[in-house]
Write a protein that holds these residues in place. Structure first.
Motif, PDB file in Angstrom:
ATOM      1  N   ILE A   9      17.621  16.004   6.838  1.00  0.00           N
ATOM      2  CA  ILE A   9      17.977  17.184   7.629  1.00  0.00           C
ATOM      3  C   ILE A   9      19.287  17.827   7.167  1.00  0.00           C
ATOM      4  N   TYR A  52      21.134  21.720  16.511  1.00  0.00           N
ATOM      5  CA  TYR A  52      22.261  21.520  15.596  1.00  0.00           C
ATOM      6  C   TYR A  52      23.142  22.764  15.547  1.00  0.00           C
TER       7      TYR A  52
ATOM      8  N   VAL B  65      16.214  11.526  15.116  1.00  0.00           N
ATOM      9  CA  VAL B  65      16.397  12.977  14.941  1.00  0.00           C
ATOM     10  C   VAL B  65      17.682  13.406  15.639  1.00  0.00           C
ATOM     11  N   LEU B  66      17.873  12.941  16.866  1.00  0.00           N
ATOM     12  CA  LEU B  66      19.086  13.312  17.609  1.00  0.00           C
ATOM     13  C   LEU B  66      20.335  12.877  16.847  1.00  0.00           C
ATOM     14  N   SER B  68      20.678  12.408  13.719  1.00  0.00           N
ATOM     15  CA  SER B  68      20.869  13.184  12.484  1.00  0.00           C
ATOM     16  C   SER B  68      21.526  14.535  12.749  1.00  0.00           C
ATOM     17  N   ILE B  69      21.478  15.003  13.986  1.00  0.00           N
ATOM     18  CA  ILE B  69      22.127  16.283  14.289  1.00  0.00           C
ATOM     19  C   ILE B  69      23.369  16.073  15.169  1.00  0.00           C
ATOM     20  N   GLY B  70      23.834  14.844  15.204  1.00  0.00           N
ATOM     21  CA  GLY B  70      25.104  14.586  15.876  1.00  0.00           C
ATOM     22  C   GLY B  70      25.027  14.356  17.376  1.00  0.00           C
ATOM     23  N   ILE B  71      23.857  13.992  17.880  1.00  0.00           N
ATOM     24  CA  ILE B  71      23.740  13.673  19.306  1.00  0.00           C
ATOM     25  C   ILE B  71      23.443  12.166  19.429  1.00  0.00           C
TER      26      ILE B  71
END
Ligand code: SF4
Lengths: 222, 118
Positions: A9, A52, B65-66, B68-71
């Protein structure tokens, strides 16, 4: 089918970060089967990207669409009316789909969201293996239905080589020796006499080395 | 039983946890949920054999997934219990409530509020 794998990603984010209106375009064919770029993957990636960018204080709109195929004019035409609304298309199709979309919509950046890997089969869910390199001149008839071009590291035509050990390739214990598989199959079919025949030099003119290839069928062209 | 559990928890009913997909969990965060957890039947007693195993995998995938986006991936969780274990249901609800309170508000919700105000 064409086997592809998701791009990480952060790589996707890096590719699209300068655009504000993005169309995330999936494909219903091979990439759906290998769970890299179908409708479900489009939904998940779009949701993750929206969160994001929002989280990073950037206003980005990400819309989703999945076409029947991205390698056919007729389906790609479905986005003609809306393409100008977007700054870029992030395509989750294989490299063919990305390029065909880019060809058709000349002024819109079309970016790849997956890595296209090979022509392969689904061994089981989540495991795909390479089975064909599209060499353009199939020799499977004389190799027991097992392809030494795609499955032998050295593309040996009269194998095995000296590195074959206990049925495994010298690459390592995880790789079957293609020629051992060929022999096993010829044996099972009672056709070991075929193994004794030397394969003629393979005509590589039809392989990729000769430059990009075209298949033309006048009989069906309109 | 008249058990109490935190009132901030909204129940979404599904025919089997096997119905829950990654996107359902992600959407809940997009829509502003601070956490999401799936409560399935006990492992080995799924009426459809592996619905709850599938759910567990998808919860893990959503967590990745979370992350990977900083959550924080701890915002999604999977629990298993039998339909007779009401006390455990309430206990898990309190546990999840505590975990989420420690993590704080969903950052996406916060960011959206900030953006809308600007
Ligand atoms: S061991 Fe077998 S598969 Fe590996 S390079 Fe040699 S012939 Fe090819």
């Amino acid at each position: 089918m064409i086997v592809a794998d998701k791009k990480p990603i952060d790589e996707v984010i890096e590719t699209i970060k300068d655009y504000e209106k993005i169309l995330l375009l999936g494909c219903n064919e091979c990439v759906t089967v290998c769970e890299a770029g179908g409708k479900k993957e489009v939904e998940v990636l779009a949701s993750a990207l929206r969160m994001y960018f929002l989280n990073n204080g950037k206003k980005v709109s990400i819309e989703e669409k999945t076409l029947e195929r991205q390698c056919d004019h007729e389906y790609l035409e479905e986005i003609r009316d809306v393409i100008d609304q977007y700054d870029a298309v992030l395509s989750l199709a294989c490299g063919v789909g990305v390029q065909f979309t880019a060809d058709k919509y000349l002024s819109t950046p079309v970016l790849p969201g997956v890595n296209t890997c090979f022509l392969g089969a689904t061994e089981k869910r989540g495991v795909w293996t390479e089975r064909c390199q599209a060499c353009g001149k199939c020799i499977l008839a004389s190799t027991g239905g097992i392809c030494p071009v795609s499955r032998c590291a050295k593309r040996v035509m009269n194998g095995p080589c000296g590195g074959s050990t206990n049925g495994k390739c010298e690459l390592g214990p995880d790789t079957d020796c293609a020629w051992q598989l060929i022999i096993n199959r010829l044996e099972a079919m009672g056709k070991m006499d075929e193994y004794e025949k030397l394969s003629p030099l393979k005509d590589w003119a039809t392989d990729r080395a000769g430059g990009p290839r075209t298949v033309e069928r006048e009989d069906i062209q309109s | 039983m008249r058990l109490e559990y935190p009132t901030n928890i909204k129940i979404v009913r599904v025919p089997c946890t096997g119905k829950v997909d990654v996107i359902h969990l992600l959407r809940s965060f997009e829509k502003g949920a601070d956490g999401a957890y799936v409560v399935g039947c006990l492992e080995g007693s799924c009426q459809y054999n592996n619905g709850n195993f599938r759910a567990r995998k998808r919860v893990e995938q959503a967590g990745e997934v979370l992350e990977s986006i900083g959550i924080e991936k701890e915002r999604v969780r999977m629990y298993n219990l039998s339909s007779g274990e009401g006390t455990l249901f309430a206990e898990y609800a309190r546990e999840m409530d505590k975990i989420i309170r420690e993590l704080g508000e969903n950052p996406v919700k916060k960011a959206k509020r900030k953006m809308d105000a600007a």
